[in-house]
Design a protein around this motif. Structure first.
Motif, PDB file in Angstrom:
ATOM      1  N   GLY A  61     -36.677 -77.624  -8.765  1.00  0.00           N
ATOM      2  CA  GLY A  61     -35.658 -76.556  -9.401  1.00  0.00           C
ATOM      3  C   GLY A  61     -35.778 -75.156  -8.587  1.00  0.00           C
ATOM      4  N   VAL A  62     -35.662 -75.749  -7.358  1.00  0.00           N
ATOM      5  CA  VAL A  62     -35.171 -74.688  -6.345  1.00  0.00           C
ATOM      6  C   VAL A  62     -33.986 -74.372  -6.327  1.00  0.00           C
ATOM      7  CG1 VAL A  62     -34.778 -74.714  -3.465  1.00  0.00           C
ATOM      8  CG2 VAL A  62     -37.351 -75.553  -4.805  1.00  0.00           C
ATOM      9  N   VAL A  63     -33.159 -74.967  -6.300  1.00  0.00           N
ATOM     10  CA  VAL A  63     -31.151 -74.420  -6.577  1.00  0.00           C
ATOM     11  C   VAL A  63     -31.122 -74.191  -7.452  1.00  0.00           C
ATOM     12  CG1 VAL A  63     -28.729 -75.319  -6.562  1.00  0.00           C
ATOM     13  CG2 VAL A  63     -30.628 -76.858  -5.324  1.00  0.00           C
ATOM     14  N   LEU A  64     -31.694 -74.475  -9.052  1.00  0.00           N
ATOM     15  CA  LEU A  64     -31.507 -73.209  -9.248  1.00  0.00           C
ATOM     16  C   LEU A  64     -32.097 -72.181  -9.860  1.00  0.00           C
ATOM     17  CD1 LEU A  64     -30.446 -76.571 -12.610  1.00  0.00           C
ATOM     18  CD2 LEU A  64     -29.150 -75.177 -11.483  1.00  0.00           C
ATOM     19  N   ARG A  65     -33.355 -72.182  -9.431  1.00  0.00           N
ATOM     20  CA  ARG A  65     -34.416 -70.897  -8.895  1.00  0.00           C
ATOM     21  C   ARG A  65     -33.098 -69.778  -8.217  1.00  0.00           C
ATOM     22  NH1 ARG A  65     -38.794 -73.820  -7.801  1.00  0.00           N
ATOM     23  NH2 ARG A  65     -38.935 -71.973  -6.294  1.00  0.00           N
ATOM     24  N   ALA A  66     -32.252 -70.289  -7.330  1.00  0.00           N
ATOM     25  CA  ALA A  66     -31.666 -69.753  -6.634  1.00  0.00           C
ATOM     26  C   ALA A  66     -30.523 -69.508  -6.965  1.00  0.00           C
ATOM     27  CB  ALA A  66     -31.433 -70.495  -5.284  1.00  0.00           C
ATOM     28  N   ILE A  67     -30.032 -70.218  -7.627  1.00  0.00           N
ATOM     29  CA  ILE A  67     -28.182 -69.180  -8.210  1.00  0.00           C
ATOM     30  C   ILE A  67     -28.945 -68.461  -9.622  1.00  0.00           C
ATOM     31  CG2 ILE A  67     -26.709 -70.484 -10.037  1.00  0.00           C
ATOM     32  CD1 ILE A  67     -26.610 -72.680  -8.317  1.00  0.00           C
ATOM     33  N   ALA A  68     -29.991 -68.474 -10.139  1.00  0.00           N
ATOM     34  CA  ALA A  68     -30.247 -68.021 -11.361  1.00  0.00           C
ATOM     35  C   ALA A  68     -31.088 -66.912 -10.625  1.00  0.00           C
ATOM     36  CB  ALA A  68     -31.340 -68.661 -12.278  1.00  0.00           C
ATOM     37  N   ARG A  69     -31.487 -66.480  -9.917  1.00  0.00           N
ATOM     38  CA  ARG A  69     -31.762 -65.488  -9.106  1.00  0.00           C
ATOM     39  C   ARG A  69     -30.766 -64.054  -8.810  1.00  0.00           C
ATOM     40  NH1 ARG A  69     -36.030 -68.268  -7.067  1.00  0.00           N
ATOM     41  NH2 ARG A  69     -34.904 -68.749  -4.978  1.00  0.00           N
ATOM     42  N   ARG A  70     -29.414 -64.941  -8.579  1.00  0.00           N
ATOM     43  CA  ARG A  70     -28.507 -63.827  -8.422  1.00  0.00           C
ATOM     44  C   ARG A  70     -27.820 -63.357  -9.657  1.00  0.00           C
ATOM     45  NH1 ARG A  70     -24.124 -66.909  -5.208  1.00  0.00           N
ATOM     46  NH2 ARG A  70     -22.484 -65.834  -7.222  1.00  0.00           N
ATOM     47  N   GLY A  71     -27.521 -61.889  -9.489  1.00  0.00           N
ATOM     48  CA  GLY A  71     -27.300 -61.304  -9.706  1.00  0.00           C
ATOM     49  C   GLY A  71     -25.397 -61.054 -10.309  1.00  0.00           C
ATOM     50  N   ASN A  91     -39.764 -76.304 -14.691  1.00  0.00           N
ATOM     51  CA  ASN A  91     -40.120 -75.245 -15.947  1.00  0.00           C
ATOM     52  C   ASN A  91     -41.024 -73.962 -15.622  1.00  0.00           C
ATOM     53  OD1 ASN A  91     -38.006 -76.106 -18.185  1.00  0.00           O
ATOM     54  ND2 ASN A  91     -39.458 -78.412 -17.870  1.00  0.00           N
ATOM     55  N   SER A  92     -42.367 -74.843 -15.621  1.00  0.00           N
ATOM     56  CA  SER A  92     -43.815 -74.353 -14.610  1.00  0.00           C
ATOM     57  C   SER A  92     -43.176 -73.092 -13.947  1.00  0.00           C
ATOM     58  CB  SER A  92     -44.609 -74.467 -14.441  1.00  0.00           C
ATOM     59  OG  SER A  92     -45.754 -73.477 -13.917  1.00  0.00           O
ATOM     60  N   PHE A  93     -42.400 -73.569 -12.615  1.00  0.00           N
ATOM     61  CA  PHE A  93     -41.836 -72.543 -11.312  1.00  0.00           C
ATOM     62  C   PHE A  93     -41.099 -71.755 -12.302  1.00  0.00           C
ATOM     63  CE2 PHE A  93     -42.916 -75.261  -8.174  1.00  0.00           C
ATOM     64  CZ  PHE A  93     -44.063 -74.986  -7.683  1.00  0.00           C
ATOM     65  N   ALA A  94     -39.998 -71.803 -13.014  1.00  0.00           N
ATOM     66  CA  ALA A  94     -38.690 -71.070 -13.668  1.00  0.00           C
ATOM     67  C   ALA A  94     -39.331 -69.969 -14.531  1.00  0.00           C
ATOM     68  CB  ALA A  94     -38.094 -71.774 -14.268  1.00  0.00           C
ATOM     69  N   LYS A  95     -40.651 -70.267 -15.554  1.00  0.00           N
ATOM     70  CA  LYS A  95     -41.561 -69.553 -16.362  1.00  0.00           C
ATOM     71  C   LYS A  95     -41.972 -68.441 -15.413  1.00  0.00           C
ATOM     72  CE  LYS A  95     -44.958 -69.407 -19.505  1.00  0.00           C
ATOM     73  NZ  LYS A  95     -45.443 -70.121 -20.837  1.00  0.00           N
ATOM     74  N   ALA A  96     -42.945 -68.779 -14.648  1.00  0.00           N
ATOM     75  CA  ALA A  96     -43.252 -67.729 -14.089  1.00  0.00           C
ATOM     76  C   ALA A  96     -42.644 -66.721 -12.988  1.00  0.00           C
ATOM     77  CB  ALA A  96     -44.047 -68.581 -12.185  1.00  0.00           C
ATOM     78  N   GLU A  97     -41.143 -66.803 -12.620  1.00  0.00           N
ATOM     79  CA  GLU A  97     -39.985 -66.441 -12.005  1.00  0.00           C
ATOM     80  C   GLU A  97     -39.250 -65.910 -14.063  1.00  0.00           C
ATOM     81  OE1 GLU A  97     -37.456 -67.990  -8.974  1.00  0.00           O
ATOM     82  OE2 GLU A  97     -39.899 -68.688  -8.589  1.00  0.00           O
ATOM     83  N   GLU A  98     -39.533 -65.571 -14.334  1.00  0.00           N
ATOM     84  CA  GLU A  98     -39.229 -65.467 -15.766  1.00  0.00           C
ATOM     85  C   GLU A  98     -37.760 -65.424 -15.913  1.00  0.00           C
ATOM     86  OE1 GLU A  98     -39.921 -60.944 -15.592  1.00  0.00           O
ATOM     87  OE2 GLU A  98     -41.849 -61.474 -16.922  1.00  0.00           O
ATOM     88  N   LEU A  99     -37.099 -66.820 -15.893  1.00  0.00           N
ATOM     89  CA  LEU A  99     -35.852 -67.017 -15.292  1.00  0.00           C
ATOM     90  C   LEU A  99     -35.642 -68.412 -16.338  1.00  0.00           C
ATOM     91  CD1 LEU A  99     -36.133 -67.930 -11.475  1.00  0.00           C
ATOM     92  CD2 LEU A  99     -34.888 -65.897 -13.418  1.00  0.00           C
ATOM     93  N   THR A 100     -36.616 -68.089 -17.893  1.00  0.00           N
ATOM     94  CA  THR A 100     -36.201 -69.623 -18.423  1.00  0.00           C
ATOM     95  C   THR A 100     -34.933 -69.250 -19.385  1.00  0.00           C
ATOM     96  OG1 THR A 100     -37.922 -68.687 -19.921  1.00  0.00           O
ATOM     97  CG2 THR A 100     -38.877 -70.296 -18.433  1.00  0.00           C
ATOM     98  N   GLY A 101     -34.986 -68.437 -19.689  1.00  0.00           N
ATOM     99  CA  GLY A 101     -33.953 -67.907 -21.234  1.00  0.00           C
ATOM    100  C   GLY A 101     -31.961 -69.175 -20.435  1.00  0.00           C
TER     101      GLY A 101
END
Length: 273
Positions: A61-71, A91-101
């Motif tokens: 999920g590296v790519v989508l986590r990077a995009i989701a962190r964009r303001g 999913n675990s990494f996204a949850k840890a970064e509070e990006l699951t929504g």
């Protein structure tokens, strides 16, 4: 024994091998040498607050986590991967970064995407096409599920250009080739895409290449060798002692500041007509 791309046959790997690949994907994402290439093409994408984005072969999920962190992104992004372990990890990494929504990772086959046609604004394949069984089938599915006028991005390496320095040039070249063939099902596919993508209704918007090179010190290519040299051994291409000598030479070069390795990577940004 014939070399078999571990990512292509990932669901046949044991837990230890999967853990090593997870570690490789995450270390690659943190490596400044490589991460800049992801940042470079994400910055060019027409991402709006409501964009729907699909990452095919999402890995951890590296790519989508990077995009989701964009303001500027408050839309919905979906990642699919054939490997349940990767999906669980993503999913675990996204949850840890509070990006699951905003992020949803699920098991799926890139060759048969389980989405209606024209679902997404942007579809991405990040270091996927080099691994899949049928690149044209995957690209055709990506073109199908993106909206007319939507963007399809393909980023991957030309792994026939992968090379490490080694004093015995003949064996060094053989080892480079063995590494590429053991790791990638389609090591030269990026050379073919400028010809093939328009046949799928994808018009080029932009395309560029970047050389990933490490001179003196090594991090990205050190991790690459550590992860994939065992697959060269399993292929039976060379005696294990010869492979160990090659690998030990690379590690000593990193310590001594005499290391050299490089590979070319390409980004193709297309629009569905």
């Amino acid at each position: 024994m014939v070399a078999r791309d571990p990512h292509r046959f990932i669901n046949e790997l044991d837990d230890d091998a999967l853990a090593r690949l997870v570690a490789r994907l995450e270390s690659r994402a943190r490596d400044a040498v490589f991460a800049r290439l992801l940042d470079k093409y994400i910055a060019t994408l027409p991402i709006s607050a409501s964009s729907r984005i699909l990452d095919v072969g999402t890995g951890t999920g590296v790519v989508l986590r990077a995009i989701a962190r964009r303001g500027d992104f408050r839309g919905q992004a979906t990642g699919i991967d054939q490997c349940p372990t990767f999906v669980e990890t993503a999913n675990s990494f996204a949850k840890a970064e509070e990006l699951t929504g905003r992020l949803d990772f699920r098991v799926g086959d890139a060759h048969r995407l389980d989405f209606p046609s024209g679902t997404f604004d942007i579809v991405i394949a990040h270091t996927l096409i080099s691994h899949v069984t049928a690149p044209l089938a995957v690209l055709g599915e990506m073109a199908r599920v993106v909206k007319p006028g939507g963007i399809v991005v393909v980023f991957d390496g030309d792994y026939a250009s992968l090379t490490y320095a080694f004093a015995d040039h003949d064996f060094g070249h053989q080892m480079d080739t063995a590494l590429a063939n053991a790791t990638f099902n389609n090591p030269r596919i990026m050379r073919d895409l400028p010809r093939l993508l328009p046949e799928l209704g994808l018009k080029f918007v932009a395309g560029w290449g970047d050389a990933v090179a490490e001179i003196g010190q090594g991090s990205y290519f050190k991790s690459f060798a550590e992860t994939y040299v065992p697959y060269v051994k399993r292929s039976g291409a060379f005696p294990e002692q010869a492979i160990d000598i090659w690998f030990d030479t690379q590690l000593r070069a990193i310590v001594n500041g005499t290391f050299f390795a490089t590979c070319n990577y390409y980004t193709y940004v297309t629009r569905r007509t």
